[in-house]
Scaffold this motif. Sequence first.
Motif, mmCIF file in Angstrom:
data_model
loop_
_atom_site.group_PDB
_atom_site.id
_atom_site.type_symbol
_atom_site.label_atom_id
_atom_site.label_comp_id
_atom_site.label_asym_id
_atom_site.label_seq_id
_atom_site.Cartn_x
_atom_site.Cartn_y
_atom_site.Cartn_z
ATOM 1 N N ARG A 5 40.698 37.658 28.465
ATOM 2 C CA ARG A 5 39.339 37.196 28.193
ATOM 3 C C ARG A 5 38.471 38.402 27.892
ATOM 4 N NH1 ARG A 5 38.312 32.191 30.523
ATOM 5 N NH2 ARG A 5 36.404 32.247 29.281
ATOM 6 N N ASP A 70 35.086 31.739 23.925
ATOM 7 C CA ASP A 70 36.054 32.280 24.894
ATOM 8 C C ASP A 70 35.574 33.585 25.527
ATOM 9 O OD1 ASP A 70 36.215 33.676 22.544
ATOM 10 O OD2 ASP A 70 38.398 33.916 22.603
ATOM 11 N N VAL A 72 33.614 35.881 28.092
ATOM 12 C CA VAL A 72 33.005 35.849 29.419
ATOM 13 C C VAL A 72 31.722 36.678 29.373
ATOM 14 C CG1 VAL A 72 33.247 36.486 31.849
ATOM 15 C CG2 VAL A 72 35.212 35.573 30.591
ATOM 16 N N ARG A 91 22.814 30.283 28.959
ATOM 17 C CA ARG A 91 23.396 28.982 29.268
ATOM 18 C C ARG A 91 22.856 27.899 28.333
ATOM 19 N NH1 ARG A 91 27.447 27.854 29.761
ATOM 20 N NH2 ARG A 91 28.056 28.398 31.872
ATOM 21 N N LYS A 96 29.427 26.350 26.624
ATOM 22 C CA LYS A 96 30.849 26.360 26.978
ATOM 23 C C LYS A 96 31.339 27.700 27.526
ATOM 24 C CE LYS A 96 32.104 22.724 23.681
ATOM 25 N NZ LYS A 96 32.980 22.342 22.541
ATOM 26 N N ASN A 97 30.509 28.719 27.464
ATOM 27 C CA ASN A 97 30.948 30.040 27.932
ATOM 28 C C ASN A 97 30.947 30.133 29.450
ATOM 29 O OD1 ASN A 97 29.856 30.557 25.057
ATOM 30 N ND2 ASN A 97 30.942 32.446 25.552
ATOM 31 N N TYR A 98 31.852 30.965 29.965
ATOM 32 C CA TYR A 98 31.885 31.260 31.396
ATOM 33 C C TYR A 98 30.872 32.372 31.652
ATOM 34 C CZ TYR A 98 33.795 31.754 36.096
ATOM 35 O OH TYR A 98 33.939 31.770 37.465
ATOM 36 N N ASN A 118 28.255 29.813 35.884
ATOM 37 C CA ASN A 118 29.497 29.467 36.579
ATOM 38 C C ASN A 118 29.655 30.184 37.911
ATOM 39 O OD1 ASN A 118 30.032 29.442 33.430
ATOM 40 N ND2 ASN A 118 31.309 27.853 34.355
ATOM 41 N N ARG A 119 29.179 31.415 37.990
ATOM 42 C CA ARG A 119 29.359 32.190 39.216
ATOM 43 C C ARG A 119 28.160 33.095 39.444
ATOM 44 N NH1 ARG A 119 34.224 34.187 41.215
ATOM 45 N NH2 ARG A 119 35.186 32.385 40.202
ATOM 46 N N ASN A 194 32.189 25.405 43.807
ATOM 47 C CA ASN A 194 32.702 26.652 43.240
ATOM 48 C C ASN A 194 32.063 27.900 43.842
ATOM 49 O OD1 ASN A 194 34.633 25.602 41.482
ATOM 50 N ND2 ASN A 194 33.094 25.165 39.930
#
Length: 238
Positions: A5, A70, A72, A91, A96-98, A118-119, A194
């Motif tokens: 990634r 794809d 990150v 966002r 769709k991105n992390y 996501n995190r 998560n």
Amino acid sequence: MVEKRDILIFGYGRFGKNIFNSLKDYDAKVRVAVATKEEYKLAKEHKDIRVDLFDLEDDSSIKKLDITEDLVVVCAMDNNHENLFLSLSIRDAYTKNYIVSISDSINVTDKLRMTGVNRVIDVYQISGNILKNILNIPVATKFLQGFINKSHDYIFKEIKIGENAIINGKKLSEIDFNRFNIIFIGMIDEEIGNQFVFNTTGYDHKVDLNDTLVCVGKEQDIFRFQLECAGVRVWILQ
């Protein structure tokens, strides 16, 4: 084969620079985007990486950064409010991105989670757990801090729990990680959204399907434990 990634780090200050230095020697293509000429000059000292300037208040400048699905994205600007605004903008534009965001404020951490990233990495929580380890097990802490050198055969690994894993449904207190010759650092619990939970928090989580355990060990021991977590039984030498 593990999917590579590519990573885009926003910011090259106290957070972004350290994150870049941690990732540059690993098997990933890392590039940097900065909002100031000072950070641009610092990042360009690394001749082999791509560094872009962007305007935080101009969405079109962010869209010129070639952010593919794809990729990150790591939001690591030093200013909390700027980092929050950036996370929200990224966002909103790239669903769709992390996205990983850095926070050094409990208030900002809560707001970042609301943006849909996501995190969230809370540096105070991490620092608190490192401090606790220094006070209680300084040798182990020094040992773990040395992992970034990669001058050994030990690795960090995120391991997802499969349906037939022998530890599926067990509480952490019931799992003998020493049997596998690995060190359990923490887990990402699906039931609590998560969120990463350190082993030092004291809560006895139950391991469920699709939870992720973060462990440290020699590559061969991690591989055997990973097979067990995927539901493939292997022999463990006592």
